[in-house]
Design an enzyme around this catalytic site. Structure first.
Site, mmCIF file in Angstrom:
data_model
loop_
_atom_site.group_PDB
_atom_site.id
_atom_site.type_symbol
_atom_site.label_atom_id
_atom_site.label_comp_id
_atom_site.label_asym_id
_atom_site.label_seq_id
_atom_site.Cartn_x
_atom_site.Cartn_y
_atom_site.Cartn_z
ATOM 1 N N GLN A 40 0.849 -1.197 0.000
ATOM 2 C CA GLN A 40 0.000 0.000 0.000
ATOM 3 C C GLN A 40 0.886 1.249 0.000
ATOM 4 O O GLN A 40 1.902 1.244 0.696
ATOM 5 C CB GLN A 40 -0.897 0.028 1.239
ATOM 6 N N GLY A 95 2.618 1.394 11.838
ATOM 7 C CA GLY A 95 2.193 0.765 13.086
ATOM 8 C C GLY A 95 1.629 -0.611 12.800
ATOM 9 O O GLY A 95 1.916 -1.593 13.491
ATOM 10 N N GLY A 96 0.802 -0.657 11.764
ATOM 11 C CA GLY A 96 0.208 -1.922 11.369
ATOM 12 C C GLY A 96 -0.205 -1.843 9.915
ATOM 13 O O GLY A 96 -0.329 -0.744 9.361
ATOM 14 N N MET A 97 -0.351 -2.989 9.290
ATOM 15 C CA MET A 97 -0.838 -3.055 7.910
ATOM 16 C C MET A 97 -1.803 -4.223 7.832
ATOM 17 O O MET A 97 -1.455 -5.353 8.179
ATOM 18 C CB MET A 97 0.348 -3.231 6.938
ATOM 19 N N GLU A 98 -3.001 -3.905 7.336
ATOM 20 C CA GLU A 98 -4.137 -4.829 7.376
ATOM 21 C C GLU A 98 -4.076 -5.914 6.312
ATOM 22 O O GLU A 98 -5.098 -6.206 5.683
ATOM 23 C CB GLU A 98 -5.430 -4.025 7.263
ATOM 24 N N GLU A 119 -6.362 -2.689 12.720
ATOM 25 C CA GLU A 119 -6.098 -3.549 11.551
ATOM 26 C C GLU A 119 -7.202 -4.589 11.390
ATOM 27 O O GLU A 119 -7.601 -4.920 10.268
ATOM 28 C CB GLU A 119 -4.712 -4.199 11.655
HETATM 29 N N1 BES Z 1 -3.350 0.816 6.024
HETATM 30 C C1 BES Z 1 -2.677 1.551 7.035
HETATM 31 C C2 BES Z 1 -1.204 1.714 6.776
HETATM 32 C C3 BES Z 1 -0.854 2.350 5.451
HETATM 33 C C4 BES Z 1 -1.604 3.383 4.926
HETATM 34 C C5 BES Z 1 0.239 1.901 4.750
HETATM 35 C C6 BES Z 1 -1.265 3.938 3.696
HETATM 36 C C7 BES Z 1 0.571 2.470 3.528
HETATM 37 C C8 BES Z 1 -0.184 3.484 2.995
HETATM 38 C C9 BES Z 1 -2.877 0.943 8.406
HETATM 39 O O1 BES Z 1 -4.129 0.365 8.602
HETATM 40 C C10 BES Z 1 -2.794 2.039 9.411
HETATM 41 O O2 BES Z 1 -3.634 2.894 9.352
HETATM 42 N N2 BES Z 1 -1.830 1.990 10.301
HETATM 43 C C11 BES Z 1 -1.713 2.954 11.376
HETATM 44 C C12 BES Z 1 -2.274 2.331 12.631
HETATM 45 C C13 BES Z 1 -2.970 3.262 13.560
HETATM 46 C C14 BES Z 1 -3.957 4.187 12.933
HETATM 47 C C15 BES Z 1 -3.619 2.467 14.683
HETATM 48 C C16 BES Z 1 -0.249 3.288 11.540
HETATM 49 O O3 BES Z 1 0.584 2.673 10.886
HETATM 50 O O4 BES Z 1 0.075 4.186 12.307
HETATM 51 ZN ZN ZN Z 2 -5.656 1.844 8.762
#
Ligand code: BES
Ligand code: ZN
Length: 587
Positions: free
Chosen positions: A129, A260-263, A288
Site C-alpha cells: 500500500q 504501526g500496522g498493515m491490514e 487492523e
Molecule cells: N493501512 C494503514 C497503513 C498504510 C496506509 C500503509 C497507507 C501504507 C499506505 C494501516 O491500517 C494504518 O492505518 N496503520 C496505522 C495504525 C494506527 C492508525 C492504529 C499506523 O501505521 O500508524
Molecule cells: Zn488503517
C-alpha cells in the site's frame, strides 16, 4: 480510453485481470526476486493491455499458447512507475511475464541478519500500500480490480515464508538447500493487499483462527500482548457482521517496519513497538482487524478516496475499543485523535487542499499526501452523522453499507448516494459538502467527553501529582502530554521526568510525545534516548516528529544529520525518503 485511478496506467476499456499466479525465487545475495507472473483475464481479450510496473526488468512475455506477446516498457514516472504496454493476440485468456525485481524495489525491505533480533538469518518483507505492488509484480495496480492468487516462493531452506493468504504446503529441495512454500488467496483482494515475509519465524496459536508469528526471541512476548485478539474479533463480528477472511493471524515485524500496522488480509503486519509488555497499544490490532470490514471488504476505488478506508476504520476501531473497554476509554482515544488531527492540519497549513476528505491526487504521490487527516477527520465526520441520526439508525445503515459494497471498490460519491438513500437528509444536516470538499474541520465537530477526560484536562499547564496519575493508562498519559503548552519550560520537563521517569518509558506513543516536548524545551538530557529511538525503530510515526524537532533547533540540527547518517541505511526505503525530505527542507 479511460483511466479511473490517477495512480494506475489501467485503462477500464481493456481486459481485466481476475487471478494471478506468481512463482518467485527469493535471492538474498542479489536482493532480487526472479519471478513468473501469469495474469488470467475475466474474458478472452485482444489488443492493448496496459500494466503497472516499477523498477522491474521484463525478460519475456507469452500468451496461453506460448507465443511471444509484443510489449514496450515506457520510461518511468517518479510516482507511478513505468507503463508496460502489451499487445494481446486475438482471444488471449492469460499472459505469462518472466521478470526480475530491482534490489531497490520500493515495496521490499531486505534486512541483514544484524537488523533482526535473532541476528543470524536475513529477513525480507513486502509493503504494497498504496502503489508499490507494481514493484513486486506487473499488474493492474488499482484497488478497483480485485484478484485472487496462487503463489509459490522459493527461499533458503532455513527460512519460513508467511503470506497474507492460505498456506498450501512446503517442499524442500535438499540438494539446492531451498524450500518452496505454496499459498492460495481465495478471497479477491485489491493488489495493495498482496503481502509476504521471509525470515526465521516461529508461531503460537492464540485461538482456532488466530496465530501470532514473530522471530523466535519475540514470540512469547507477542503471544502475551495479543492474547485478547479473539475477543476483539467476537466484538467486531457483533458490530459489523461475520468475519469473512477465515483466519486472522498476526505477524510481528522487525523494528524497521515503517507503519504501526498493515491490514494484510488473513495476516496483519505489526510494528514490534506494539509489544510493550502491558497491552497498552493493542488498539492498533483493533484498527487492523477493523479493516477486515472497512478497507478490505469495502475498498477505496483509488487513493483519492482513502478516507473511506481509514476514516471508517478509525470509527470501527473505536467501536471495538468501546465494546471491550467502555465508552470512557473510547472517548480518551477520540480526544487524542482530535489533538493529533489539529497537529496534522497545522502541518498542512501550506497545502490545505490535502486536508479535504476527497482529494485530487493527479500528479501527487500518495506517500506524499499521507497524513492522519483522512483517519481523524473521517472519524469525526462519521461521528457527526451518527449524532444526527442516532446510533441505532447509524448501525443499521453501516451494516447495509458493508453488505452492499462487500468485495467491491467505491468512491466518495458511492458512499454519499448510499447514505442519502438510507438516511435521507442526514448529509444536509451535517453539511457534508463542507466535510468532504472543504479544508480543515468544521467547528460543529463532536467534542469527545468523559469523566476520565476531564480528570486529565484538569492538569493542563501543571505537573500532576503522583496520586492523581496512579490510575492513568498510556492513553491518559499521552493525552496529558499532548495538552502540555508548547514550548514547555526546562523546569517543567525536569519536574515531569523526575516524578514520572518518562524518558525511560517503554510505550513509544507516550515516549515519542514526551521526547518531542523535551526537545522543544531544549532539554539536552533526552538526546541519548532520542538517538536510541531513531537508531532502533523505523516506524514513520516516530521518526517524523523526532527528526522534525531535532532540525527545528539550530543546536540539535547537526545531530539529526549525524543520526540519519548512522541509521538511515537501516530504514525502509519509504521512511528513508520521508526523512531525507525533512532534512532537505530544513537545510
Ligand atoms: N493501512 C494503514 C497503513 C498504510 C496506509 C500503509 C497507507 C501504507 C499506505 C494501516 O491500517 C494504518 O492505518 N496503520 C496505522 C495504525 C494506527 C492508525 C492504529 C499506523 O501505521 O500508524
Ligand atoms: Zn488503517
Amino acid at each position: 480510453m479511460a483511466r479511473r485511478d490517477p495512480h494506475s496506467y489501467n485503462d477500464d476499456t481493456q481486459a481485466e485481470t481476475t487471478r494471478l499466479t506468481l512463482d518467485a525465487h527469493v535471492d538474498f545475495a542479489t536482493r532480487t526476486l526472479t519471478a513468473t507472473a501469469t495474469l488470467h483475464f475475466r474474458a478472452p481479450a485482444e489488443g492493448a493491455l496496459d500494466l503497472d510496473t516499477r523498477d522491474l526488468t521484463i525478460e519475456a512475455i507469452t500468451d496461453d499458447a506460448g507465443r511471444a506477446v509484443p510489449w514496450t516498457l515506457d520510461t518511468a514516472d517518479a510516482a507511478l512507475g513505468s507503463r508496460l504496454a502489451l499487445t494481446l493476440p486475438a482471444r488471449t485468456s492469460t499472459v505469462t511475464i518472466r521478470y526480475r525485481t530491482a534490489p531497490t524495489a520500493s515495496a521490499l525491505q531486505w534486512l541483514e541478519p544484524a537488523q533482526t533480533s535473532g541476528g543470524v538469518q536475513p529477513f525480507l518483507f513486502s509493503q504494497c500500500q498504496a502503489i508499490h505492488a507494481r514493484a513486486v509484480v506487473p499488474v493492474q495496480d488499482t484497488p478497483r480490480l480485485r484478484i485472487t492468487y496462487a503463489a509459490s516462493l522459493t527461499v533458503p531452506a532455513a527460512l519460513t515464508v508467511v503470506m497474507a493468504a492460505a498456506h498450501r504446503g512446503r517442499t524442500v529441495d535438499e540438494a539446492a538447500g531451498t524450500a518452496t512454500e505454496r499459498w492460495e488467496m481465495p478471497q479477491p483482494i485489491p493488489p495493495y493487499l498482496l503481502a509476504f515475509a521471509v525470515g526465521d519465524l516461529a508461531s503460537r496459536d492464540l485461538s482456532p483462527r488466530c496465530r501470532v508469528w514473530a522471530e523466535p526471541a519475540m514470540v512469547e512476548a507477542a503471544a502475551w500482548e495479543f492474547a485478547e485478539v479473539e475477543s476483539m474479533i467476537t466484538a467486531a463480528e457483533a458490530l459489523f457482521g461475520p468475519y469473512d477472511w477465515e483466519r486472522f493471524d498476526l505477524l510481528t515485524m522487525p523494528p524497521s517496519f515503517p507503519y504501526g500496522g498493515m491490514e494484510n488480509p488473513r495476516l496483519t503486519f505489526l510494528t514490534p513497538t506494539v509489544v510493550v509488555g502491558d497491552r497498552s497499544l493493542v488498539a492498533v490490532v483493533a484498527h487492523e482487524l477493523a479493516h477486515s470490514w472497512t478497507g478490505n471488504l469495502v475498498t477505496n476505488a483509488n487513493a483519492e478516496h482513502f478516507w473511506l478506508n481509514e476514516g471508517f476504520t478509525v470509527y470501527a476501531e473505536r467501536r471495538i475499543v468501546e465494546a471491550l473497554e467502555g465508552a470512557d476509554v473510547a472517548s480518551l482515544h477520540a480526544a487524542l485523535g482530535r489533538r493529533e488531527l489539529d497537529e496534522s492540519l497545522a502541518r498542512f497549513a501550506s497545502r490545505p487542499e490535502l486536508t479535504r476528505l476527497r482529494l485530487d491526487l493527479t500528479g501527487v504521490d500518495p506517500d506524499d499526501a499521507y497524513s492522519l487527516v483522512p483517519y481523524e477527520k473521517g472519524y469525526f465526520f462519521l461521528c457527526a452523522i451518527e449524532a444526527v441520526v442516532g446510533r441505532a439508525a447509524f448501525d443499521t445503515w453501516l451494516r447495509s453499507y458493508l453488505t452492499t459494497f462487500r468485495f467491491g471498490a467505491i468512491t466518495t460519491d458511492d458512499f454519499l448516494a448510499h447514505l442519502e438513500a438510507a438516511l435521507p437528509g442526514a448529509l444536509a444536516k451535517v453539511d457534508a459538502p463542507r466535510w468532504i470538499d472543504g479544508d480543515g474541520i468544521p467547528a460543529s465537530a463532536v467534542a469527545p467527553a468523559s469523566a476520565r477526560l476531564d480528570a486529565v484536562e484538569r492538569w493542563t499547564g501543571e505537573v500532576p501529582t503522583v496520586e492523581a496519575t496512579a490510575g492513568w493508562s498510556a492513553t491518559e498519559w499521552q493525552l496529558y502530554l499532548e495538552l502540555v503548552p508548547r514550548p514547555a519550560t526546562l523546569a517543567t520537563c525536569r519536574a515531569l521526568d523526575e516524578r514520572f521517569a518518562l524518558t525511560a518509558g517503554k510505550n513509544h506513543d507516550v515516549l515519542v510525545t514526551w521526547l518531542g516536548i523535551a526537545l522543544g524545551a531544549g532539554d539536552a538530557s533526552v538526546l541519548d534516548r532520542v538517538d536510541d529511538v531513531l537508531t532502533t525503530v523505523g516506524r514513520m510515526k516516530y521518526l517524523r516528529p523526532l527528526y522534525t524537532a531535532l532540525v527545528a533547533e539550530p543546536r540539535t540540527r547537526p545531530r539529526a544529520h549525524a543520526v540519519f547518517a548512522r541509521a538511515g541505511a537501516s530504514y525502509h526505503p519509504i521512511a528513508r525518503a520521508m526523512v531525507e525530505g525533512l532534512l532537505r527542507d530544513a537545510a
